[in-house]
Design a protein around this motif. Structure first.
Motif, PDB file in Angstrom:
ATOM      1  N   ALA A 386       0.851  -1.191   0.000  1.00 38.42           N
ATOM      2  CA  ALA A 386       0.000   0.000   0.000  1.00 38.42           C
ATOM      3  C   ALA A 386       0.886   1.240   0.000  1.00 38.42           C
ATOM      4  O   ALA A 386       1.958   1.257   0.617  1.00 38.42           O
ATOM      5  N   LEU A 387       0.440   2.282  -0.705  1.00 40.38           N
ATOM      6  CA  LEU A 387       1.238   3.499  -0.831  1.00 40.38           C
ATOM      7  C   LEU A 387       0.539   4.684  -0.184  1.00 40.38           C
ATOM      8  O   LEU A 387      -0.694   4.780  -0.196  1.00 40.38           O
ATOM      9  N   ASN A 388       1.333   5.578   0.379  1.00 43.20           N
ATOM     10  CA  ASN A 388       0.812   6.848   0.869  1.00 43.20           C
ATOM     11  C   ASN A 388       0.583   7.792  -0.314  1.00 43.20           C
ATOM     12  O   ASN A 388       0.949   7.493  -1.452  1.00 43.20           O
ATOM     13  N   VAL A 393       5.820   3.840   0.734  1.00 44.40           N
ATOM     14  CA  VAL A 393       5.071   2.689   1.227  1.00 44.40           C
ATOM     15  C   VAL A 393       4.450   3.007   2.583  1.00 44.40           C
ATOM     16  O   VAL A 393       4.977   3.798   3.371  1.00 44.40           O
ATOM     17  N   LYS A 394       3.315   2.372   2.849  1.00 44.29           N
ATOM     18  CA  LYS A 394       2.580   2.598   4.090  1.00 44.29           C
ATOM     19  C   LYS A 394       3.089   1.640   5.157  1.00 44.29           C
ATOM     20  O   LYS A 394       2.811   0.442   5.124  1.00 44.29           O
ATOM     21  N   VAL A 395       3.868   2.153   6.097  1.00 40.89           N
ATOM     22  CA  VAL A 395       4.376   1.335   7.201  1.00 40.89           C
ATOM     23  C   VAL A 395       3.440   1.505   8.395  1.00 40.89           C
ATOM     24  O   VAL A 395       3.143   2.618   8.813  1.00 40.89           O
ATOM     25  N   LEU A 396       2.986   0.390   8.929  1.00 35.08           N
ATOM     26  CA  LEU A 396       1.972   0.410   9.981  1.00 35.08           C
ATOM     27  C   LEU A 396       2.559   0.804  11.333  1.00 35.08           C
ATOM     28  O   LEU A 396       3.684   0.441  11.680  1.00 35.08           O
ATOM     29  N   PRO A 417       3.098  -3.918  13.913  1.00 31.02           N
ATOM     30  CA  PRO A 417       3.742  -2.621  13.680  1.00 31.02           C
ATOM     31  C   PRO A 417       5.080  -2.785  12.973  1.00 31.02           C
ATOM     32  O   PRO A 417       5.814  -3.746  13.188  1.00 31.02           O
ATOM     33  N   GLY A 418       5.386  -1.822  12.117  1.00 29.64           N
ATOM     34  CA  GLY A 418       6.641  -1.863  11.379  1.00 29.64           C
ATOM     35  C   GLY A 418       6.557  -2.586  10.062  1.00 29.64           C
ATOM     36  O   GLY A 418       7.476  -2.495   9.237  1.00 29.64           O
ATOM     37  N   GLU A 419       5.447  -3.332   9.816  1.00 34.39           N
ATOM     38  CA  GLU A 419       5.272  -4.030   8.555  1.00 34.39           C
ATOM     39  C   GLU A 419       4.632  -3.101   7.527  1.00 34.39           C
ATOM     40  O   GLU A 419       3.999  -2.098   7.881  1.00 34.39           O
ATOM     41  N   ILE A 420       4.776  -3.435   6.264  1.00 35.29           N
ATOM     42  CA  ILE A 420       4.148  -2.664   5.199  1.00 35.29           C
ATOM     43  C   ILE A 420       2.729  -3.180   4.994  1.00 35.29           C
ATOM     44  O   ILE A 420       2.515  -4.388   4.855  1.00 35.29           O
TER      45      ILE A 420
END
Length: 561
Positions: A386-388, A393-396, A417-420
């Motif tokens: 997922a992209l911002n 990339v969108k890091v949780l 947390p820390g995963e894409i």
């Protein structure tokens, strides 16, 4: 022969040797010169950087190498159970790695310790992460049996440390493999000087390591902690370009430092590995007539030193889980410590008996080898990062953890947390493709719109006057529903329909091999059964696999002439 001719021939031979030697030297030194452009590679002045010294993939912790090849998957012997779900098919498997033994209690408790340390269950925000990973120790209970000693001790008591973990669902096994992948990659990066030494002891919920995050957005790993990402000792591969900018700070895929991920083996890989065909070239065995992971048609050893000893841990008969004490005994009544029985020719232990094992595949009665006979696997669900809005990339974050509610009401974290964040692939990836056309390919050629496996059923309505037509899926399994209300209470809705025809659906997974609880019949590697992916038993465990990158064989690669 004329002396002049002899001298001339000797001179020519010397010249040939000199040219050959010069050519070899030039060839061996050209690895840092691009054969595409002629530019220097890995020069100190900057430019293109690439690991030209890479030899081959190193064997990661716990694994053994399985050289791929072709074999007959399935059984060609009599099907006394009349399952008819493993008809023989010719398959080819790429080389890969597999765990030498099943994942043990000690290995799994190390995983639990990590989760408890990084995501303290005392905090409501993280409680479900730890509890969702806990094995179901109640699987040992029996209405008419006393097994409380296993319920209380089997997972954590050191007496069972080297015994295979059980009570783990397919989903939990996958999450363990994901965690293990990150830990091994983290260790490799530390050893190569890319990460701060002992940084694995400093991990917190908002500063975690994910292999995918490090590869795709390295500055966002560990929450962007520069102290960990740029250790004071410096990176072994740091170089400075003409403008003074550091290069080689992070380990990209081209460095070869990050190993492939641990995962569950596919059913085809597991069966191929269990058969242990590496030293066998007998035609009948190659054609699918090998009955066990060992040679021969019996479960007892024929070797003089161990003659009569059982080669696996299984149920020998009604009320007989090990044999008479002290004689004809397989050494175990429940599970046994790993490596208690001889390995097969690949060096794998307990590929028959002890515990059955989860594999990656979604279960279907028919293996569709007409469409694919190379690395066969059913269960592909393709996703992308997922992209911002800015394209990164969108890091949780810890606040963005998503939980799934399983069929038994248990919560399990879908991501950490820390995963894409992952999203399904869309038309941008599938448009005009011929090899896949959607994100979820589980039902391909088996019940989806591209196949003819849906059928129609005619029936009368309540008045008996109007005939309707209902479309039903081939696998019309019960659809139990479970959800939580606004207060978090579990609401269970059981499917009481009388029209269900099967227990097969997209959430049942294959498990292979016999267990301590199974009769000899199930020790055949070709046997296949299925179980819901979010449930667990006292006789199913698992082991991990890893893909091989590069050459098929670990032997020195030779150029084909």
């Amino acid at each position: 022969m004329d002396m002049k001719k002899v001298v001339a021939l000797k001179s020519l031979l010397v010249l040939v040797l000199i040219v050959t030697a010069t050519g070899c030297k030039k060839s061996s030194s050209s690895k840092n010169v691009s054969r595409a452009t002629g530019w220097q590679i890995n020069s100190r002045e900057g430019g293109f950087q690439y690991n030209t010294d890479f030899k081959e993939q190193e064997t990661s912790p716990g694994l053994v190498f399985i050289e791929g090849g072709t074999f007959t998957k399935g059984r060609v012997q009599d099907d006394v159970m009349h399952d008819w779900n493993n008809s023989p098919t010719q398959q080819h498997v790429q080389s890969f790695y597999m765990d030498e033994t099943e994942v043990t209690n000690m290995m799994y408790v190390e995983y639990l310790d990590y989760l408890k340390r990084v995501y303290p269950p005392s905090e409501d925000m993280y409680k479900a992460i730890y509890t969702g990973a806990l094995p179901d120790t109640l699987v040992w209970r029996n209405r008419l049996g006393y097994n409380e000693v296993m319920t209380e001790n089997y997972l954590r008591h050191p007496a069972y440390g080297e015994y295979p973990v059980v009570g783990v669902s397919w989903i939990q096994a996958v999450e363990f493999a994901n965690w293990r992948s990150d830990q091994v990659a983290h260790r490799a990066l530390q050893q190569e000087g890319y990460l701060k030494r002992d940084s694995h002891l400093e991990v917190t919920a908002d500063q975690t390591f994910s292999t995918d995050t490090y590869i795709n957005a390295p500055t966002m790993a560990f929450g962007g902690n520069e102290e960990i990402l740029r250790p004071e000792r410096g990176h072994r591969n740091i170089k400075v370009d003409e403008e003074g900018n550091e290069t080689g700070v992070f380990a990209t895929r081209s460095t070869g430092v990050n190993p492939p991920k641990y995962r569950l083996p596919t059913e085809t890989e597991w069966e191929y590995a269990a058969l242990g065909l590496s030293e066998i070239r007998d035609y009948n065995i190659y054609r699918g007539r090998k009955k066990y992971p060992w040679d021969g048609q019996y479960t007892r050893s024929g070797a003089r030193k161990y003659r009569g000893d059982q080669l696996a841990n299984f149920k020998q008969g009604k009320g007989d889980y090990g044999g008479i004490a002290g004689w004809s005994d397989d050494g175990a009544d429940i599970t046994n410590a790993v490596k208690s029985y001889p390995p097969n020719d690949f060096g794998l232990y307990d590929m028959a008996g002890n515990v059955a094992e989860w594999v990656a595949d979604v279960y279907r009665p028919i293996v569709d080898d007409e469409f694919n006979d190379f690395n066969y696997y059913r269960g592909n669900v393709y996703t992308k990062n997922a992209l911002n809005e800015d394209g990164t990339v969108k890091v949780l974050t810890p606040e963005e953890i998503v939980y799934d509610t399983l069929s038994n009401g248990k919560l399990i974290a879908r991501n950490l947390p820390g995963e894409i964040k992952q999203v399904p692939v869309d038309e941008n990836e599938t448009y005009l493709r011929t090899n896949f056309d959607r994100s979820n390919q589980i039902n391909f050629r088996d019940g989806d719109r591209l196949s003819s496996r849906n059928y129609y059923q005619s029936f009368d309505d309540e008045s008996g006057d109007i005939e309707d037509v209902e479309t039903r899926s081939m696998y019309n399994s019960p659809k139990h529903r479970i959800k939580r209300d606004s207060l978090g209470n579990i609401i269970r809705e059981y499917d009481t329909s009388n029209n269900r025809t099967s227990l097969i659906n997209d959430k049942v997974r294959v498990y292979k091999g016999g267990s301590w609880k199974d009769r000899e019949y199930w020790l055949d590697p070709a046997q296949r059964r299925y179980f819901p992916q979010d449930m667990a038993t006292d006789y199913i465990g698992f082991r991990c696999a890893m893909s091989r990158v590069g050459s098929k064989s670990k032997a020195k690669t030779k150029t084909k002439s």
